[in-house]
Design an enzyme around this catalytic site. Structure first.
Site, short mmCIF file in Angstrom:
data_model
loop_
_atom_site.label_atom_id
_atom_site.label_comp_id
_atom_site.label_asym_id
_atom_site.label_seq_id
_atom_site.Cartn_x
_atom_site.Cartn_y
_atom_site.Cartn_z
N LYS A 13 -11.93 5.99 -48.42
CA LYS A 13 -10.83 6.70 -47.77
C LYS A 13 -9.65 5.78 -47.45
O LYS A 13 -8.51 6.12 -47.70
CB LYS A 13 -11.31 7.38 -46.47
N ARG A 88 -13.08 13.62 -37.13
CA ARG A 88 -14.46 13.25 -37.46
C ARG A 88 -15.46 14.10 -36.70
O ARG A 88 -16.67 13.94 -36.88
CB ARG A 88 -14.69 11.80 -37.07
N ARG A 126 -17.72 -5.07 -48.82
CA ARG A 126 -16.36 -4.89 -48.29
C ARG A 126 -15.88 -6.07 -47.47
O ARG A 126 -16.62 -6.66 -46.70
CB ARG A 126 -16.32 -3.66 -47.36
N ARG A 159 -16.55 -6.62 -41.59
CA ARG A 159 -16.55 -5.93 -40.30
C ARG A 159 -17.96 -5.92 -39.70
O ARG A 159 -18.94 -5.76 -40.42
CB ARG A 159 -16.09 -4.48 -40.49
N ARG A 170 -23.95 4.59 -38.71
CA ARG A 170 -22.72 5.29 -39.11
C ARG A 170 -23.02 6.42 -40.07
O ARG A 170 -22.39 7.48 -40.01
CB ARG A 170 -21.73 4.29 -39.73
P1 AMP Z 1 -13.45 3.50 -39.89
O1 AMP Z 1 -12.53 2.34 -40.00
O2 AMP Z 1 -12.78 4.80 -40.21
O3 AMP Z 1 -14.73 3.32 -40.67
O4 AMP Z 1 -13.88 3.59 -38.36
C1 AMP Z 1 -14.57 2.54 -37.71
C2 AMP Z 1 -15.09 3.00 -36.37
O5 AMP Z 1 -13.99 3.39 -35.53
C3 AMP Z 1 -16.00 4.23 -36.39
O6 AMP Z 1 -17.35 3.90 -36.71
C4 AMP Z 1 -15.83 4.73 -34.95
O7 AMP Z 1 -16.56 3.94 -34.04
C5 AMP Z 1 -14.35 4.49 -34.71
N1 AMP Z 1 -13.55 5.66 -35.14
C6 AMP Z 1 -12.65 5.72 -36.16
N2 AMP Z 1 -12.13 6.95 -36.27
C7 AMP Z 1 -12.73 7.71 -35.32
C8 AMP Z 1 -12.64 9.08 -34.95
N3 AMP Z 1 -11.83 9.93 -35.60
N4 AMP Z 1 -13.40 9.50 -33.91
C9 AMP Z 1 -14.19 8.65 -33.23
N5 AMP Z 1 -14.37 7.36 -33.55
C10 AMP Z 1 -13.62 6.88 -34.58
#
Ligand code: AMP
Length: 214
Positions: A13, A88, A126, A159, A170
């Site tokens: 994404k 989400r 990654r 990360r 996740r």
């Molecule tokens: P990502 O970079 O999109 O994989 O997001 C990394 C982490 O950020 C996720 O595992 C959540 O802990 C938090 N996070 C990102 N977007 C959201 C969202 N829309 N709602 C809640 N937590 C989020």
């Protein structure tokens, strides 16, 4: 155009949102990047979000919704946008539906479909830039110089939440809280689906085709 990208962790994404937004000149945001930016600046929100993110669980809805709505209000200037990683949960989707209700509504929710086997391989390799957060992959999208960003030369890192343990969590959170949104957007007749298993260019073309029909 107002577009969201849906898909499991590792679907691509972030990479694809950046490419599609650049091709179409659309403002885009990743909720994960907004949280990471707060962490780098060591804000109260960043410190609060860190404890959730490290465990691989979602940051509470109210905080996340306020942060993304604030970005929409300040950064899009009434133009369209591309959201990566938001919504989400159903509560987040309903908040976005509410925000859009006085406008023309969401144009497309694109679900990037990728098998579990491919996801695990992708997440394992990654890397992200500490400076500009650009995504790389050791195998599929390597930087020109090992461990440093092609754009800003900052150090690349893995990360915390891409490490085993947090990754499992996740996926579980995705299945329970985010996957139901596919049905939510199917019912609203804005869902499009693309395979995320091709190479980076192929997936970008598939997305452009699904959204703009070319
Ligand atoms: P990502 O970079 O999109 O994989 O997001 C990394 C982490 O950020 C996720 O595992 C959540 O802990 C938090 N996070 C990102 N977007 C959201 C969202 N829309 N709602 C809640 N937590 C989020």
């Amino acid at each position: 155009m107002k577009i969201i990208l849906l898909g499991p962790p590792g679907a691509g994404k972030g990479t694809q949102a950046a490419r599609v937004a650049a091709r179409k000149g659309l403002p885009k945001v990743s909720s994960g990047d907004l949280f990471r930016d707060h962490q780098i600046r060591d804000t109260g929100l960043g410190r609060m979000a860190r404890s959730y993110m490290e465990k691989g669980v979602l940051v509470p809805d109210e905080v996340t919704i306020n942060m993304v709505m604030d970005w929409i209000g300040h950064q899009t200037n009434g133009r369209g946008y591309l959201l990566d990683g938001f919504p989400r949960t159903l509560a987040q989707a309903q908040a976005l539906d509410g925000e859009l209700s006085e406008q023309s509504g969401l144009d497309k929710a694109v679900y990037i479909r990728v098998s579990q086997q491919v996801l695990v391989r992708r997440i394992g390799g990654r890397l992200f830039c500490q400076g500009c957060q650009a995504p790389y992959h050791k195998e599929f999208n390597p930087p020109r110089h090992k461990d440093s960003c092609d754009t800003c030369c900052s150090h690349l890192f893995q990360r915390e939440d891409d490490k085993p343990g947090a990754v499992e969590k996740r996926f579980e959170v995705y299945r329970e809280q985010t996957e139901p949104l596919i049905e939510h957007y199917r019912r609203a007749s804005v869902l499009a689906e693309v395979s995320g298993e091709g190479n980076i260019d192929e997936v970008t073309e598939a997305l452009l085709g699904a959204i703009w029909g070319k």
